[in-house]
Design an enzyme around this catalytic site. Structure first.
Site, PDB file in Angstrom:
ATOM      1  N   GLU A  33     -14.592  -7.212  -8.566  1.00 42.79           N
ATOM      2  CA  GLU A  33     -15.526  -7.604  -7.496  1.00 42.79           C
ATOM      3  C   GLU A  33     -15.791  -9.099  -7.567  1.00 42.79           C
ATOM      4  OE1 GLU A  33     -18.464  -4.744  -8.463  1.00 42.79           O
ATOM      5  OE2 GLU A  33     -17.875  -3.408  -6.848  1.00 42.79           O
ATOM      6  N   ASP A  43      -7.675  -9.845  17.088  1.00 40.67           N
ATOM      7  CA  ASP A  43      -7.200  -8.777  16.196  1.00 40.67           C
ATOM      8  C   ASP A  43      -5.709  -8.628  16.471  1.00 40.67           C
ATOM      9  OD1 ASP A  43      -6.395  -6.392  15.075  1.00 40.67           O
ATOM     10  OD2 ASP A  43      -8.189  -5.281  15.650  1.00 40.67           O
ATOM     11  N   LYS A  54       1.765  -2.881   9.623  1.00 41.23           N
ATOM     12  CA  LYS A  54       2.468  -2.532  10.868  1.00 41.23           C
ATOM     13  C   LYS A  54       3.727  -3.409  10.961  1.00 41.23           C
ATOM     14  CE  LYS A  54      -1.677  -0.775  13.190  1.00 41.23           C
ATOM     15  NZ  LYS A  54      -2.914  -1.269  12.611  1.00 41.23           N
ATOM     16  N   TYR A  94     -10.955  -3.673 -12.140  1.00 41.37           N
ATOM     17  CA  TYR A  94     -12.083  -3.955 -11.240  1.00 41.37           C
ATOM     18  C   TYR A  94     -12.263  -5.457 -11.145  1.00 41.37           C
ATOM     19  CZ  TYR A  94     -14.605  -0.092  -9.221  1.00 41.37           C
ATOM     20  OH  TYR A  94     -14.978   0.927  -8.400  1.00 41.37           O
ATOM     21  N   THR A 102      -4.155  -5.887  10.237  1.00 40.00           N
ATOM     22  CA  THR A 102      -3.719  -4.985   9.191  1.00 40.00           C
ATOM     23  C   THR A 102      -2.422  -5.563   8.639  1.00 40.00           C
ATOM     24  OG1 THR A 102      -2.704  -3.635  10.908  1.00 40.00           O
ATOM     25  CG2 THR A 102      -4.774  -2.850  10.018  1.00 40.00           C
ATOM     26  N   ARG A 150      -0.542  -0.697   3.148  1.00 39.37           N
ATOM     27  CA  ARG A 150      -1.657  -0.301   4.013  1.00 39.37           C
ATOM     28  C   ARG A 150      -2.890  -1.108   3.608  1.00 39.37           C
ATOM     29  NH1 ARG A 150      -1.625   3.561   7.733  1.00 39.37           N
ATOM     30  NH2 ARG A 150       0.620   3.539   7.462  1.00 39.37           N
TER      31      ARG A 150
HETATM   32  N1  DSN Z   1      -4.198   3.481  14.312  1.00 39.98           N
HETATM   33  C1  DSN Z   1      -3.562   2.231  14.658  1.00 39.98           C
HETATM   34  C2  DSN Z   1      -2.529   2.386  15.695  1.00 39.98           C
HETATM   35  O1  DSN Z   1      -1.798   3.363  15.633  1.00 39.98           O
HETATM   36  O2  DSN Z   1      -2.408   1.559  16.574  1.00 39.98           O
HETATM   37  C3  DSN Z   1      -4.544   1.206  15.035  1.00 39.98           C
HETATM   38  O3  DSN Z   1      -5.467   1.064  14.004  1.00 39.98           O
END
Ligand code: DSN
Length: 416
Positions: A55, A199, A228, A53, A225, A234
């Site tokens: 924080e 974003d 991707k 932990y 994120t 993730r």
């Molecule tokens: N769920 C994602 C996507 O497939 O584009 C976006 O957050």
């Protein structure tokens, strides 16, 4: 992977994991937001840092025993700064929507106006969908694509911004195949006194791999994120100008989250380290080449690609307009053939979200497996064959065997 302890202690889960491994190895993965992480990223995610932990932030934690965790988080931060030229980075966001929530909370008050790209044209839930926190807490003014060329109409964005005077302009997407004009967004934001928030979840890896323009130096705040095109675990991160650093940190923790997931932070550090290597630029370049080759191959077969092509890793295929196949029918048929895609609205779609006119496909995962342009022709052939055979279960089963033969030529990193 060697799951020997799971095999002994939890045979039920072991069997599930092995079947998912097999699905990943034998299938063609075309979901634009998915990828395969390296063995090193997997190892970091499975590390003992999950036991901690922590924080707070490095050097200022609410729990003891964090000196080593601090080093891992600082490593991730330093690598992210180098990768994107960011002044400040917060690597704690658990995923894209919580990251975006933290940005909204840092820059806005409930009710403030935000300009966001409409979800049904390629935006994201957290860019203002009425059922999402963004649409519920803030006054969202959507902007749209130009109907003729299906490209974001920047003159319209400017006109809406001048009329509405938003406090924040959000530039980003989850289903748009054209490059964003970051400088024009900046000029519009400056003209109306708005914050500029990008974003880049879908394209972060293409930016890190130096194939697309980097908006980090141009925007006030950028979220992404990490799983991707960036090919990490993730999770998510927020990058911003130093002037927003304290506000962003405060809204991530304690504003939105509690303890960070330190094993995921470590895996982010590993992924950023991989993205800093020159090979990652080759990867990013090949992702785009493959997407363009796949778009061209599908166009040759009579499928309409929204906006006529792609400049990134993804494309929207108007399957209903081209062939009378709805997105849902396409997703079901391709799934039966071992090809993963997702149904998707196309711009100005007359159909409904659960059975829209199109599908979204992308090449980050196949490119990680080593596919190149020539392989995209084979992928288009298999897709077309499956879609043409969508009501014929026997044919679809036979195509699944061909998909397996194709896929097994390309190893999945992390799965031996
Ligand atoms: N769920 C994602 C996507 O497939 O584009 C976006 O957050």
């Amino acid at each position: 992977m060697n799951y020997s302890n799971i095999q002994t202690e939890d045979p039920a889960l072991y069997e599930i994991l092995k079947r998912e491994e097999q699905r990943q190895k034998e299938g063609i993965e075309l979901i634009a937001s998915e990828n395969y992480v390296s063995r090193a990223v997997l190892e970091a995610m499975g590390s003992v840092l999950t036991n901690k932990y922590s924080e707070g932030y490095p050097g200022k934690r609410y729990y003891g025993g964090n000196a080593i965790v601090d080093e891992a988080e600082n490593l991730a931060i330093a690598r992210a700064k180098e990768l994107f030229g960011a002044e400040h980075v917060n690597v704690q966001p658990l995923s894209g929507s919580p990251a975006n929530l933290a940005v909204y909370m840092a820059l806005l008050n409930p009710g403030d106006k935000v300009l966001g790209f409409s979800l049904d044209q390629g935006g994201h839930l957290s860019h203002g969908h009425p059922l999402n926190f963004s649409g519920k807490l803030y006054t969202i003014i959507p902007y749209f694509l130009h109907k003729e060329d299906e490209v974001i109409d920047m003159d319209e964005v400017e006109a809406i911004a001048v009329r509405e005077k938003p406090k924040m302009i959000l530039a980003g997407f989850s289903a748009y195949s054209r490059s964003l004009d970051w400088q024009r967004f900046r000029a519009i934001a400056d003209k109306v006194g708005a914050f500029l928030f990008a974003d880049i979840a879908h394209i972060a890896g293409l930016i890190a791999g130096k194939q697309l323009e980097n908006p980090v130096p141009i925007c006030d705040v950028v979220s992404t994120t990490t799983h991707k095109t960036l090919r990490g675990p993730r999770g998510a991160m927020i990058m911003c100008k130093e002037q927003f650093a304290a506000a962003i940190n405060k809204t991530v923790f304690p504003g939105v989250q509690g303890g960070p997931h330190d094993h995921i932070t470590a895996a982010k550090a590993v992924a950023y380290g991989e993205a800093l290597k020159p090979e990652f630029q080759d990867y990013a370049k090949q992702v785009i080449k493959n997407a363009q080759a796949l778009a061209a191959a599908l166009q040759q077969k009579g499928y309409r690609i929204v906006s006529g092509g792609t400049e990134n890793h993804l494309m929207l295929v108007d399957s209903f307009g081209s062939k009378g196949i709805t997105g849902k029918e396409a997703e079901t048929a391709l799934d039966k053939a071992g090809i993963s895609i997702n149904k998707n609205m196309i711009p100005y779609d007359p159909r409904k979200p659960l059975d829209p006119s199109g599908i979204r496909i992308g090449t980050p995962a196949l490119t990680t497996r080593g596919c190149r342009e020539a392989d995209m022709q084979a992928v288009a052939d298999l897709m077309d064959e499956a879609l043409a055979s969508r009501t014929d279960e026997t044919r679809l089963a036979a195509i699944k065997e061909k998909v397996k033969t194709f896929s097994l030529r390309f190893p999945v990193p992390g799965i031996e």
